[in-house]
Write an enzyme that holds these catalytic residues in place. Structure first.
Site, PDB file in Angstrom:
ATOM      1  N   HIS A 438      13.697 -15.288 -21.452  1.00  0.00           N
ATOM      2  CA  HIS A 438      14.853 -15.604 -20.591  1.00  0.00           C
ATOM      3  C   HIS A 438      15.774 -14.389 -20.504  1.00  0.00           C
ATOM      4  CE1 HIS A 438      18.458 -16.363 -23.225  1.00  0.00           C
ATOM      5  NE2 HIS A 438      17.553 -16.599 -24.160  1.00  0.00           N
ATOM      6  N   ASP A 448      20.571 -11.707 -27.913  1.00  0.00           N
ATOM      7  CA  ASP A 448      20.076 -12.922 -27.275  1.00  0.00           C
ATOM      8  C   ASP A 448      20.550 -12.978 -25.827  1.00  0.00           C
ATOM      9  OD1 ASP A 448      19.149 -15.438 -26.643  1.00  0.00           O
ATOM     10  OD2 ASP A 448      20.665 -16.499 -27.812  1.00  0.00           O
ATOM     11  N   GLU A 485      18.409 -20.364 -19.540  1.00  0.00           N
ATOM     12  CA  GLU A 485      17.898 -20.889 -20.806  1.00  0.00           C
ATOM     13  C   GLU A 485      19.039 -21.337 -21.693  1.00  0.00           C
ATOM     14  OE1 GLU A 485      16.600 -20.498 -25.100  1.00  0.00           O
ATOM     15  OE2 GLU A 485      18.242 -19.560 -24.001  1.00  0.00           O
ATOM     16  N   GLU A 486      20.149 -20.593 -21.635  1.00  0.00           N
ATOM     17  CA  GLU A 486      21.266 -20.877 -22.531  1.00  0.00           C
ATOM     18  C   GLU A 486      21.928 -22.224 -22.250  1.00  0.00           C
ATOM     19  OE1 GLU A 486      21.579 -19.373 -25.057  1.00  0.00           O
ATOM     20  OE2 GLU A 486      21.198 -17.234 -24.873  1.00  0.00           O
ATOM     21  N   ASP A 514      12.085 -14.612 -27.068  1.00  0.00           N
ATOM     22  CA  ASP A 514      13.506 -14.841 -26.849  1.00  0.00           C
ATOM     23  C   ASP A 514      14.219 -13.588 -27.330  1.00  0.00           C
ATOM     24  OD1 ASP A 514      16.170 -15.900 -26.779  1.00  0.00           O
ATOM     25  OD2 ASP A 514      15.339 -17.913 -26.865  1.00  0.00           O
ATOM     26  N   HIS A 621      26.358 -11.909 -34.552  1.00  0.00           N
ATOM     27  CA  HIS A 621      27.380 -12.741 -33.911  1.00  0.00           C
ATOM     28  C   HIS A 621      26.770 -13.470 -32.722  1.00  0.00           C
ATOM     29  CE1 HIS A 621      29.628  -9.803 -36.263  1.00  0.00           C
ATOM     30  NE2 HIS A 621      30.670 -10.623 -36.214  1.00  0.00           N
TER      31      HIS A 621
END
Length: 911
Positions: A438, A448, A485-486, A514, A621
């Site tokens: 993603h 991410d 995706e989030e 990911d 984080h």
């Protein structure tokens, strides 16, 4: 150079032109002696030339494996194609190690040509700057820019032709449908963007306050993350994306604060056992343990009116201020102002657009209210804010227990998202390997997902270089850059629901990425059938920082930032996660990323993995503005290229292996371990459930799978053996032909071209990329139905396959060749039959009725835990009948459903 053709000359024009005088031959001598010496000289030339050609012929036979690769490609895929430059190990070595030339445009060398490794660390850092230095939340302008960036990458590196108008198609239209459904008929790389239209939300005004007895605010939280220019990107964009929960309920709530630890079922049960009434309260929990949406669901079901979730330094292991570490951006510990955004969707109920469960979100789709989203508001908060709020709770130290006000106003609306898709057509058209990552992030998302996006970027560049060197995979490769995706796996889920039949018909494996690196430990997870492939590939990829070690060794790595103070509960949870692996050493897939729709709804063998944090790594984080490019360069960078090599190599092996590298026997034995775990749970719950029949079925499956293993090995060996014979036979014929031609040329005789050299011209008729016509007789456009299209595609492929075989057989000269080609056809048929069994094995665990209370999930072998979200529950329907329902009758029913699937699977893999 273009062929130059002379104009035709008429016979009349030749009249009157005298016949040419014969060219005089040089005299070697006079009389009979000259003739003898001339013959002797020619014989010597023939002998010397023949000896040279014989040595060349021997060397060519020693190197016949290159031609064998060509014949394997012809046997399993399209026939009559020319030789493949790269095949098998040579392609893998080129992808992993060889310095390769980069080109500025396809087929055109740039002015500054230079050598670089692909995948390449310098290029990876450049890609991180491209994708991770600006906000790109799903549905925003920044997100659309990354979608078109990836489209351009496919066009530049894979050679996907850029049409005059951008290939951006609204989902559900003819163009969008044909883009995917035409994949089995493609012969050149292509790329496009699908636009879906889910319902999502964005933040409006929000607040958290402590109120006095008169309802006046005595403290107001600073909800946005506080950052300075020490981290330039965080300082610039600290308020670009508000700190809120995606898909959270808009509204206002007031109530007393109750601390619920991780917000797990057992945490809420403990509160009730202590007599704590959650009705009308605002629950505060810390992140960790389970998916955030389920924390809200648990509180809502017990009467709470709002939820606050914070990041607790206790979950950071040894890397805390208490252990002497300085907070980021000046050190590796947690910045106390960091906030974890994220979706509060109930992921274990169903993922994707909440308003279109089980079907795709087109622009004009019918919408429902959505049953997988909260009915009470929630907000994420920082540790700095949580410290103030926790002091209000009496149980935590005599707090004043004042009323808390929570405001979370959001804008719920249809927001477009963009999936960018690329295709590398293979020679086998009906077997597709799919890889995906993603692209959207909550803010900058350097880890991410952009660390994974960077790794995927390098994989695409590596494949592009192989393509320019003449490589073509046996199986088609589809590369997806998913969006949203989030918010809850929306981009992949909507595509998967849109093309459910296509996935079942064609996709043999889905390989997910990911975040590729957020810490020091390599943690792969996969379907049990792929576990051995995972290990084999990881053993062949070098460790990114430790010479002489492999990526597989990195499963034991941990950070170097130690300390004496570690929360016991956190340590126990971490150790439990490390134990959740199979006997090979590979984890079990739950949910939380884009493999979900492929594995647990469609039944496709899947994989996901990368480097993750340990309790002694610099604090990552998660979903914060501090997930930045600077943090990646300081703490996370080595995994970019290592994971690119790992997933790229896995894709190559899945795409180019003669027999699919899927291990059904390991899966069958893992099933028995899953059942033993369920038996233990049932015994502890004192439920009388008979597992004898299902255990017997599992043993039968193990026996059938062992037979399939033998058939796999035999089928592959037979095909390799016959291909080797054909390759050498053809090499002999080709060299003999060359020797004869050389000898003829010595005597001035003409040598006709061998048809073997022109098989590429005769073997396959010219074809173009096709799509099913969607225009009716009255000029109206219709969206094609997938099922009908599948039938047409099968018929078309069967027809073309027959034509290719006919053209192929045309050049089988002599009885020996015909005999070999008959054997080849039988060997190919045998391999194809085995691969069909292997590819469909995972789908054998799909039950159309799904799992009780969450029927979207159809896989009875594994699913995200009902109250976990991320983590996996094996044999989920059976397990939950015992653990949550505590119902022996239901458990026995689920045992029967599972046994029925296993018995059917036994019949399908029998040989």
């Amino acid at each position: 150079m273009t062929d130059v053709k002379a104009d035709a000359v008429s016979e009349k024009a030749l009249e009157g032109i005298p016949a040419p005088v014969a060219t005089p031959q040089p005299a070697y001598g006079r009389g009979r002696g000259a003739t003898v010496w001339s013959k002797i000289l020619r014989v010597l030339i023939v002998v010397l030339l023949g000896g040279t050609l014989f040595q060349r012929w021997k060397r060519s036979l020693e190197n016949a494996q290159v031609d064998e690769g060509s014949w394997v490609a012809r046997a399993l895929g399209e026939h009559g194609k020319g030789r493949r430059v790269l095949f098998g190990k040579k392609a893998e070595e080129a992808f992993l190690y060889e310095p390769l030339i980069l080109y500025s445009t396809i087929g055109e060398c740039s002015a500054g040509v230079f050598n670089r490794l692909v995948p390449n660390p310098i290029s990876a850092v450049d890609a991180s700057v491209q994708y991770a230095t600006k906000p790109h939340m799903a549905g925003t302008e920044g997100d659309f820019k990354t979608a078109t960036d990836f489209l351009e990458l496919f066009q530049t590196e894979l050679g996907a032709v850029a049409p005059e108008s951008p290939p951006i198609y609204s989902a559900g239209t003819v163009e969008s449908q044909n883009a995917t459904l035409s994949i089995p008929s493609l012969h050149t790389p292509t790329a496009w963007i699908d636009v879906y239209y889910p319902v999502m939300n964005t933040a409006l005004d929000r607040s958290i306050q402590i109120l006095d007895d008169d309802g006046n605010a005595v403290w107001t939280a600073e909800l946005e993350e506080v950052a300075d220019d020490t981290d330039p990107d965080a300082g610039k964009y600290y308020d670009a994306v508000p700190a809120w929960h995606g898909l959270s309920k808009g509204g206002e709530a007031k109530g007393k604060l109750v601390y619920a630890n991780y917000g797990r079922q057992e945490d809420y049960d403990d509160l009730e056992a202590k007599g704590v009434d959650l009705n009308g309260t605002i629950v505060i929990t810390r992140y960790g343990g389970i998916f955030r949406g389920l924390k809200v669901k648990g509180a809502q079901e017990r009467g709470a009116v709002g939820v606050l979730i914070y990041s607790d330094p206790r979950d950071d292991g040894t890397v805390t201020v208490e252990n002497g570490y300085i907070p980021y951006p000046h050190g590796p510990a947690r910045n106390p102002n960091s906030v974890q955004r994220g979706s509060t969707q109930y992921l274990s109920v169903y993922p994707g657009d909440p308003t279109t469960p089980g079907y795709p979100s087109y622009e004009n789709s019918t919408r429902t209210e959505g049953s997988n989203i909260p009915a009470i508001p929630s907000l994420p908060i920082s540790w700095a804010n949580a410290k103030v709020l926790l002091k209000e709770i009496k149980e935590n130290g005599g707090g004043l227990n004042r009323t808390i006000s929570l405001v979370n106003h959001v804008d719920d609306r249809v927001i477009p998202i963009w999936n960018t898709m690329g295709v590398i057509p293979g020679l086998i058209k009906d077997e597709v390997v799919m890889i995906g990552n993603h692209r959207d992030a909550w803010v900058l998302g350097a880890t991410d997902p952009s660390s994974g996006t960077v790794s995927m970027h390098e994989i695409v560049r590596g494949f592009g270089t192989l393509l320019r060197r003449g490589w073509k995979p046996l199986r088609t490769i589809v590369i997806a850059s998913w969006d949203a995706e989030e918010y809850g796996l929306i981009g992949s889920t909507e595509w998967g629901e849109d093309f459910d039949e296509f996935i079942k018909e064609y996709i043999v494996a889905y390989l997910n990425m990911d975040s590729s690196v957020s810490g020091s430990r390599f943690s792969p997870a996969a379907s049990p059938s792929l576990a051995h492939l995972v290990r084999a590939v990881a053993l062949d990829v070098p460790h990114p920082t430790k010479p002489g070690k492999s990526l597989w060794d990195a499963r034991q790595d941990r950070g170097t930032l130690t300390g004496g103070n570690v929360d016991p509960e956190v340590l126990a949870m971490h150790e439990e996660e490390l134990q959740a692996i199979d006997e090979v050493g590979v984890g079990v897939l739950g949910s939380g990323s884009d493999y979900t729709v492929f594995l647990q709804r469609a039944g496709v063998a899947s994989h996901s993995g990368g480097f993750g944090s340990t309790l002694s790594d610099p604090v990552y984080h998660y979903h914060s503005v501090f997930d930045s490019h600077r943090w990646q360069l300081l703490y996370g960078d080595p995994g970019f290229v290592a994971i690119a090599k790992y997933l790229g190599l896995m894709t190559l092996r899945m795409a180019d292996s003669i027999v699919l590298p899927i291990n059904t026997t390991h899966y069958a034995y893992e099933l028995e371990l899953y059942l033993e775990k369920v038996e233990s749970i049932a015994s502890s719950a004192s439920l009388d459930v008979n597992f004898k029949s299902v255990k017997k079925s599992i043993h039968t499956l193990q026996h059938a799978s062992k037979k399939l293993d033998k058939e796999k090995a035999t089928a592959e060996h037979k095909l390799e053996h016959i291909v080797k014979k054909i390759a050498k036979h053809r090499a002999v014929r080709r060299k003999i032909h060359e020797v004869i031609c050389k000898l003829k040329s010595v005597f001035g005789l003409k040598c006709e071209s061998d048809s073997l050299h022109s098989c590429g011209k005769h073997g396959a008729h010219e074809r173009h990329n096709r799509a099913l016509s969607a225009e009716t007789s009255n000029g109206q456009t219709m969206t094609p139905r997938t099922g009908r299209y599948m039938g047409i595609m099968k018929e078309r492929r069967s027809h073309e396959h027959g034509q290719e075989h006919a053209a192929y057989d045309k050049h089988a000269k002599g009885p020996f060749s015909k005999h070999l080609l008959k054997k080849l056809k039988r060997a190919v048929k045998r391999v194809r039959a085995v691969n069909e069994k292997l590819a469909s094995f995972e789908s054998g665990f799909i039950h159309e009725d799904g799992i009780k209370d969450r029927e979207w999930y159809r896989h009875l072998g594994v699913a995200p835990g009902k109250w976990l979200g991320y983590g996996a529950t094996t044999l989920p329907a059976l397990t939950e009948a015992i653990t949550y329902e505590k119902n022996a009758t239901l458990a026995q029913y689920e045992t029967g459903r599972l046994q029925g699937l296993i018995d059917k699977l036994v019949k399908e893999i029998e040989v």
